[in-house]
Design a protein around this motif. Structure first.
Motif, PDB file in Angstrom:
ATOM      1  N   ASP A 171       0.801  -1.237   0.000  1.00 40.78           N
ATOM      2  CA  ASP A 171       0.000   0.000   0.000  1.00 40.78           C
ATOM      3  C   ASP A 171       0.827   1.277   0.000  1.00 40.78           C
ATOM      4  OD1 ASP A 171      -2.490  -1.430   0.212  1.00 40.78           O
ATOM      5  OD2 ASP A 171      -2.032  -1.773   2.320  1.00 40.78           O
ATOM      6  N   VAL A 172       2.068   1.208   0.496  1.00 41.22           N
ATOM      7  CA  VAL A 172       2.870   2.421   0.666  1.00 41.22           C
ATOM      8  C   VAL A 172       4.271   2.183   0.105  1.00 41.22           C
ATOM      9  CG1 VAL A 172       3.799   4.097   2.300  1.00 41.22           C
ATOM     10  CG2 VAL A 172       1.582   3.030   2.755  1.00 41.22           C
ATOM     11  N   ALA A 212       7.371   8.706   2.388  1.00 45.12           N
ATOM     12  CA  ALA A 212       6.335   7.953   1.678  1.00 45.12           C
ATOM     13  C   ALA A 212       5.972   8.676   0.390  1.00 45.12           C
ATOM     14  CB  ALA A 212       5.098   7.794   2.565  1.00 45.12           C
ATOM     15  N   THR A 246       3.330  11.934   3.472  1.00 41.13           N
ATOM     16  CA  THR A 246       3.056  11.191   4.694  1.00 41.13           C
ATOM     17  C   THR A 246       1.590  10.772   4.771  1.00 41.13           C
ATOM     18  OG1 THR A 246       4.729  12.593   5.740  1.00 41.13           O
ATOM     19  CG2 THR A 246       3.418  11.202   7.195  1.00 41.13           C
ATOM     20  N   ALA A 287       0.004   9.283   2.669  1.00 42.38           N
ATOM     21  CA  ALA A 287      -0.161   7.932   2.122  1.00 42.38           C
ATOM     22  C   ALA A 287      -0.191   6.896   3.240  1.00 42.38           C
ATOM     23  CB  ALA A 287       0.967   7.627   1.132  1.00 42.38           C
ATOM     24  N   LEU A 288       0.573   7.147   4.305  1.00 43.75           N
ATOM     25  CA  LEU A 288       0.554   6.253   5.459  1.00 43.75           C
ATOM     26  C   LEU A 288      -0.783   6.354   6.195  1.00 43.75           C
ATOM     27  CD1 LEU A 288       4.178   6.861   6.711  1.00 43.75           C
ATOM     28  CD2 LEU A 288       3.251   4.621   6.090  1.00 43.75           C
ATOM     29  N   GLY A 293      -3.292   4.486   4.182  1.00 46.74           N
ATOM     30  CA  GLY A 293      -3.063   3.053   4.318  1.00 46.74           C
ATOM     31  C   GLY A 293      -3.592   2.507   5.630  1.00 46.74           C
TER      32      GLY A 293
END
Length: 524
Positions: free
Chosen positions: A91-92, A230, A234, A236-237, A240
Motif C-alpha cells: 500500500d505504501v 512515503a 506522509t 499515504a501512510l 493506508g
C-alpha cells in the motif's frame, strides 16, 4: 417448532466495542491493534479528514503534509500491516532519503548528516578532525541507550513507581541523568558538531539543554533504520492505516468532535460528541493530547491525579510556526530535509523554552518533499514547508497580529540563504501558528509535542497508557509513554497489547449489545 439442535443458526457471539478519540498516527495504530485483538473499532476525528497532525492540505495543485515528515523505524508500520495479513509495501512506497538532513550553519557552512558510516566519519573529520574518535564514542553510547530505552522500555507500560525503580540502575549506568547536550559535550569538543548531534531532540519537542540524554538514542535509531519518505506524502501512510481499519470491520468518522468521555461505575463506557450523540463502548482510547484529554474531555469529578492544577503546573514542549508554500520554480540544490541554523543556539532555546519570548532570530527546518516526489507540486514547481520552533501560548503572543510579519521575516531569511528570490516565487501559501495548534488540533497551550520530555516527565512520570483516573480508559500519542515522534506514538499503541484485555475476554464478561450494534460496557 425447531430447536437450536434441529438446525437454527446459533446467535453470533457479541463483539467488544472500542472507541478511539483522534485519528493521529497513535490513534490509527491503536485502532489497528485493537481490531487485531477482537474489537470492533470506531475512530472519531474532529477534523474533516483523518491524520491529526498528519493531516494533508491540498491547495493550488500542491500537496502539503501538515506535520510528520521524518519517517524512521519503518518496522513499526510493517508490524501494523502484518497484523492484518498484509505487507506495508502493498500500500505504501517508502523511499530512503539521503542525506538524512543537510545542516546549514549561520556562516553558510554545511554538514550532510547521513546513515553512511564512512561518509559521516568524513564529514566529522572535515568539520572537527580532533573529534572523530569522540563521535564514534557518542554513537556507541547512543546504541547502548537505544537497546535499553527503545528495545526494552519503549513498548512497556510504566504503571507503578516500582516499574521506574527497576530501570533506574540502567538509566544511571547509561547516564540518563545527563541532558542531550551534556552527553554530546562529554564526547566531542567542537561546538558545531555538538549542535549536529543534539538538534534531533527538537524534532520530538525537547530542549537539548534540559531533555534527558535517553533521547540520544535517536542517532542510533536513524543510523540503523534510516530516514524515509512515503511517496505521495506522509498522508499515504494515513490512508493506508485507514484502509487497514476498514478492512478489519472498523470505521473512521470525521467531523465528529468528542465533547466528553462518559463514565459509569468508575469505568469509561463511551463518549458524547459535540452534536449530543453518544457512542458507547467497552474501552475508550484517547489519542487526543493527554493534557487536553484530562482537562477538557474527562470531567473533573473523575480526576484525582491529573487535576487542573497539576496539568497547569506541568512543563510543556515548545510550539511551532509552520509556513506551507509552493513556488512557481524549482530549487534543485535544496535537500529534502534542511536544518537552517540561526546565529544563536542555546540563547534562542532559552528564549523559546524558559523566557517564553518570541525572538527576532530563528533556526528553521525546511522540508522540500518534491526533492523525492515531484508529484506533490505542479510541473516545474516545488512544494515546501518551513517550521520555526517558537514558545507555546504562555508567551502571550497575539498570533493574529504576528503571523504575517513573522512569515515575512522567515521568507526574507530563506531568500537570503537557501531559496534565492523566494519572495517573488511563492504562488501558494498557508500558515499554522501556536494558536492553531490549540484551536485546530486541541493541543494544550498550543504545545506542538505535548509534555516536555525532561526526566521528571518521562516513563512513569508521564500520564500512563492505562489511565490512572478511571478503568477502561487508555491513552496513546505524544503525551503519554514513551513520547513524541512517529516511533514514540506508534510505540504507545504497542503498549495497549499489554494493558487492554483481549476483545473476546471483554465481550464474554462485559458486553451487552444494543439495537444499533454498539455496546454498553457494564461492570462484571
Amino acid at each position: 417448532m425447531l430447536t437450536p439442535s434441529q438446525g437454527l443458526p446459533a446467535a453470533a457471539p457479541p463483539q467488544a466495542q472500542a472507541v478511539v478519540i483522534g485519528s493521529g498516527f497513535g490513534g490509527l495504530a491503536a485502532a489497528v491493534r485493537l481490531g487485531a485483538r477482537g474489537y470492533r473499532v470506531t475512530v472519531l476525528e474532529q477534523l474533516d479528514a483523518p491524520g491529526g497532525r498528519g493531516y494533508v492540505h491540498r491547495q493550488d495543485g500542491f500537496t502539503f503534509d501538515a506535520g510528520p515528515t521524518v519517517i524512521t523505524a519503518p518496522f513499526l508500520f510493517e508490524e501494523l500491516w502484518g497484523l492484518c495479513g498484509r505487507r506495508l509495501a502493498d500500500d505504501v512506497d517508502l523511499r530512503p532519503v539521503a542525506p538524512f538532513y543537510r545542516v546549514r550553519f549561520d556562516d553558510g557552512s554545511t554538514f550532510d548528516y547521513s546513515g553512511d558510516p564512512q561518509a559521516m566519519r568524513a564529514e566529522v573529520a572535515r568539520l572537527a578532525p580532533d573529534d572523530v574518535a569522540g563521535y564514534e564514542r557518542f554513537l556507541q553510547a547512543s546504541e547502548a541507550i537505544y537497546k535499553v530505552g527503545f528495545e526494552q522500555l519503549g513498548h512497556v507500560s510504566f504503571e507503578r513507581w516500582t516499574d521506574m525503580a527497576r530501570v533506574l540502575p540502567d538509566l544511571l549506568k547509561l547516564e540518563g541523568y545527563r541532558t542531550v547536550w551534556s552527553l554530546a559535550c562529554k564526547h566531542v569538543k567542537n561546538e558545531k558538531l555538538r549542535v549536529v548531534l543534539t538538534f534531533q531532540s527538537l524534532l520530538v519537542g525537547g530542549n537539548p539543554f534540559s531533555t534527558t540524554s535517553v533521547y540520544c538514542l535517536i542517532a542510533f535509531l536513524e543510523r540503523r533504520f534510516g530516514v524515509h519518505f512515503a511517496m505521495g506524502g506522509t498522508g499515504a501512510l494515513v490512508r493506508g492505516l485507514v484502509g487497514l481499519i476498514e478492512g478489519q470491520g472498523g470505521r473512521v468518522r470525521c467531523s465528529a468532535p468528542v465533547q466528553e468521555i462518559l463514565v459509569e461505575g468508575g469505568a469509561a463506557c463511551g463518549v458524547r460528541l459535540a452534536s449530543g450523540e453518544q457512542v458507547m463502548a467497552d474501552v475508550v482510547v484517547s489519542n487526543a493530547d493527554s493534557a487536553w484529554t484530562y482537562k477538557h474531555l474527562l470531567p473533573a469529578r473523575h480526576r484525582r491525579h491529573w487535576t487542573d492544577k497539576r496539568i497547569a503546573k506541568a512543563r510543556y514542549s515548545m510550539s511551532l510556526f509552520v509556513w506551507y508554500f509552493g513556488t512557481r520554480r524549482q530549487y534543485p540544490d535544496v535537500a529534502h530535509h534542511t536544518i537552517s541554523l540561526g546565529p544563536r543556539y542555546r540563547g534562542l532555546l532559552d528564549d523559546i523554552f524558559t523566557r517564553k519570548h518570541l525572538a527576532d532570530d530563528f533556526s528553521l527546518y525546511l522540508h522540500r518533499p518534491t526533492a523525492t516526489d515531484p508529484s506533490l507540486a505542479p510541473p516545474g514547481c516545488d512544494t515546501f514547508y518551513v517550521l520555526s520552533p517558537v514558545p507555546h501560548l504562555d508567551a502571550g503572543v497575539d498570533w493574529r497580529e504576528q503571523a504575517e510579519p513573522y512569515r515575512a521575516a522567515i521568507a526574507k531569511r530563506l531568500s537570503e540563504t537557501l531559496l534565492p528570490g523566494l519572495e517573488d516565487e511563492v504562488i501558494s501559501s498557508l500558515m499554522l501558528t501556536p494558536q492553531g495548534f490549540q484551536d485546530r488540533l486541541s493541543s494544550y497551550k498550543g504545545a506542538a509535542f505535548a509534555l516536555e520530555p525532561v526526566l521528571t516527565q518521562s516513563a512513569w512520570f508521564r500520564p500512563h497508557n492505562r489511565s490512572e483516573e478511571v478503568d477502561r480508559l487508555y491513552l496513546v500519542g505524544a503525551g503519554t509513554h514513551p513520547g513524541a515522534g512517529l516511533p514514540g506514538v506508534l510505540s504507545s499503541a504497542r503498549v495497549l497489547d499489554a494493558v487492554v484485555p483481549h476483545g473476546r475476554e471483554l465481550a464474554r464478561h462485559f458486553v451487552s449489545p444494543n439495537p444499533e450494534g454498539l455496546a454498553h460496557a457494564r461492570t462484571a
